[in-house]
Motif scaffolding. Structure first.
Motif, PDB file in Angstrom:
ATOM      1  N   LYS A  18      -1.742  74.176  11.089  1.00 32.45           N
ATOM      2  CA  LYS A  18      -0.539  74.635  11.770  1.00 32.45           C
ATOM      3  C   LYS A  18      -0.927  75.546  12.940  1.00 32.45           C
ATOM      4  CE  LYS A  18       3.855  76.152   9.769  1.00 32.45           C
ATOM      5  NZ  LYS A  18       4.385  77.080  10.756  1.00 32.45           N
ATOM      6  N   SER A  19      -0.140  75.511  13.995  1.00 38.30           N
ATOM      7  CA  SER A  19      -0.378  76.421  15.116  1.00 38.30           C
ATOM      8  C   SER A  19      -0.430  77.847  14.601  1.00 38.30           C
ATOM      9  CB  SER A  19       0.771  76.337  16.117  1.00 38.30           C
ATOM     10  OG  SER A  19       0.766  75.092  16.714  1.00 38.30           O
TER      11      SER A  19
ATOM     12  N   LYS B 178      -7.479  83.756   7.294  1.00 39.48           N
ATOM     13  CA  LYS B 178      -6.914  85.107   7.296  1.00 39.48           C
ATOM     14  C   LYS B 178      -6.931  85.732   5.898  1.00 39.48           C
ATOM     15  CE  LYS B 178      -3.948  83.740  11.147  1.00 39.48           C
ATOM     16  NZ  LYS B 178      -2.722  83.929  11.894  1.00 39.48           N
TER      17      LYS B 178
ATOM     18  N   SER C 271      -8.742  78.366  16.171  1.00 34.16           N
ATOM     19  CA  SER C 271      -9.660  78.730  17.261  1.00 34.16           C
ATOM     20  C   SER C 271     -10.547  79.894  16.830  1.00 34.16           C
ATOM     21  CB  SER C 271      -8.882  79.114  18.515  1.00 34.16           C
ATOM     22  OG  SER C 271      -8.091  78.038  18.942  1.00 34.16           O
TER      23      SER C 271
ATOM     24  N   VAL D  81      -8.590  81.487  21.736  1.00 31.79           N
ATOM     25  CA  VAL D  81      -7.668  82.094  20.783  1.00 31.79           C
ATOM     26  C   VAL D  81      -6.344  82.297  21.509  1.00 31.79           C
ATOM     27  CG1 VAL D  81      -7.177  84.067  19.298  1.00 31.79           C
ATOM     28  CG2 VAL D  81      -9.498  83.209  19.508  1.00 31.79           C
TER      29      VAL D  81
ATOM     30  N   HIS E 209      -2.313  83.002  22.280  1.00 32.95           N
ATOM     31  CA  HIS E 209      -1.157  83.836  21.969  1.00 32.95           C
ATOM     32  C   HIS E 209       0.134  83.090  22.258  1.00 32.95           C
ATOM     33  CE1 HIS E 209      -3.649  87.207  20.963  1.00 32.95           C
ATOM     34  NE2 HIS E 209      -4.370  86.928  22.015  1.00 32.95           N
TER      35      HIS E 209
HETATM   36  N1  LIG Z   1      -6.242  89.230  10.369  1.00 31.22           N
HETATM   37  C1  LIG Z   1      -6.691  88.077  10.841  1.00 31.22           C
HETATM   38  N2  LIG Z   1      -6.122  87.538  11.939  1.00 31.22           N
HETATM   39  C2  LIG Z   1      -6.598  86.367  12.388  1.00 31.22           C
HETATM   40  C3  LIG Z   1      -7.661  85.678  11.735  1.00 31.22           C
HETATM   41  N3  LIG Z   1      -7.899  84.522  12.405  1.00 31.22           N
HETATM   42  C4  LIG Z   1      -7.023  84.500  13.430  1.00 31.22           C
HETATM   43  N4  LIG Z   1      -6.234  85.594  13.439  1.00 31.22           N
HETATM   44  C5  LIG Z   1      -5.178  85.915  14.420  1.00 31.22           C
HETATM   45  O1  LIG Z   1      -4.149  84.923  14.333  1.00 31.22           O
HETATM   46  C6  LIG Z   1      -3.665  84.582  15.626  1.00 31.22           C
HETATM   47  C7  LIG Z   1      -3.823  83.087  15.896  1.00 31.22           C
HETATM   48  O2  LIG Z   1      -5.183  82.774  15.927  1.00 31.22           O
HETATM   49  P1  LIG Z   1      -5.756  81.473  16.677  1.00 31.22           P
HETATM   50  O3  LIG Z   1      -7.203  81.398  16.337  1.00 31.22           O
HETATM   51  O4  LIG Z   1      -5.382  81.449  18.120  1.00 31.22           O
HETATM   52  O5  LIG Z   1      -4.923  80.337  15.927  1.00 31.22           O
HETATM   53  P2  LIG Z   1      -4.780  78.777  16.271  1.00 31.22           P
HETATM   54  O6  LIG Z   1      -3.462  78.634  16.963  1.00 31.22           O
HETATM   55  O7  LIG Z   1      -4.765  78.131  14.938  1.00 31.22           O
HETATM   56  O8  LIG Z   1      -5.953  78.378  17.102  1.00 31.22           O
HETATM   57  C8  LIG Z   1      -4.427  85.441  16.621  1.00 31.22           C
HETATM   58  O9  LIG Z   1      -3.664  86.568  16.920  1.00 31.22           O
HETATM   59  C9  LIG Z   1      -5.692  85.824  15.840  1.00 31.22           C
HETATM   60  O10 LIG Z   1      -6.233  87.052  16.268  1.00 31.22           O
HETATM   61  C10 LIG Z   1      -8.251  86.291  10.567  1.00 31.22           C
HETATM   62  O11 LIG Z   1      -9.160  85.780   9.905  1.00 31.22           O
HETATM   63  N5  LIG Z   1      -7.712  87.472  10.166  1.00 31.22           N
END
Ligand SMILES: Nc1nc2c(ncn2[C@@H]2O[C@H](COP(=O)(O)OP(=O)(O)O)[C@@H](O)[C@H]2O)c(=O)[nH]1
Ligand SMILES: [Mg+2]
Length: 216
Positions: free
Chosen positions: A48-49, A160, A54, A69, A71
């Protein structure tokens, strides 16, 4: 590394593999843009988004900006291909299930993924990322069904994990195990990770190493 693991274990091989050079190879927004299956074995990541895909790819490869990554979830609807150490192709599939995405975009996602899965003889595994705070949701199940149909083995990677209280780990693992039980192509082992505190990254790397490196 835990002491009981011999130096030639897949954890060691995984850390070797992910210390190799990693380069962006191609981005495919449409079916025609998907590069032909390479001579390398391939693994893919989907989820899921905003699930942390990333971040996980960056953390696994120890890079800050390899996979962006985001936003603004839901915007990049393309498959990105990265070659790692001339050993494996990593395919970063577009995020799904973002609430604001139109129906048309959803159909587009499915079509892109189906055409990707069709030609991928060397696709060894798909990692389906699931947010540890949320567990398996309906949209994840839909994607799992799609993967079942394509008979591609897939494994759940919980992301996470740092957000999860210790007492919630077991119940989560149980609920995820229950959710994937009926799915023919789902592997039973569930991996718990955190890109923030780096939990479980060595296990994901080891899993990939075991799939793509020669077994001596
Ligand atoms: N606390 C925490 N936040 C995370 C983790 N991985 C990603 N995030 C946060 O979740 C949000 C989405 O992450 P991203 O990697 O862009 O997700 P994507 O859309 O699946 O590629 C960002 O604000 C990241 O900093 C993690 O392991 N722990
Ligand atoms: Mg992303």
């Amino acid at each position: 590394m835990p002491e009981e693991l011999p130096a030639d274990s897949f954890v060691a091989k995984g850390s070797w593999l992910f210390a190799q050079e990693c380069n962006f190879v191609a981005g495919a927004m449409k079916e025609e843009m998907i590069p032909p299956a390479s001579t390398l074995p391939e693994v893919a990541f989907c989820g899921k988004s905003n699930v942390g895909k990333s971040s996980l790819i960056n953390a696994l490869t120890n890079r800050k900006t390899l996979a962006r990554v985001s936003h603004t979830p839901g915007r990049t609807q393309q498959i990105n291909f990265f070659e790692l150490g001339k050993c494996v192709m990593l395919a970063d599939l577009p995020g799904y299930g973002y609430a604001k995405v139109s129906k048309k975009m959803r159909t587009g996602w499915n079509r892109l993924i189906v055409s990707y899965l069709k030609g991928r003889v060397d696709l060894r595994r798909v990692f389906v990322l699931v947010d540890a705070r949320r567990g398996v949701k309906e949209h994840d199940i839909e994607v799992m069904k799609l993967l079942d149909k394509s008979a591609v083995p897939y494994q759940i990677v919980l992301t996470k994990g740092d957000h999860l209280a210790k007492k919630d780990v077991e119940p989560l693992l149980e609920s995820v195990a229950k959710a994937i039980k009926k799915h023919g192509a789902a592997l039973p082992e569930i991996l718990l990770t955190s890109s923030s505190d780096r939990t479980g990254l060595d296990i994901v790397r080891a899993a990939i190493a075991s799939l793509v490196l020669e077994k001596e």
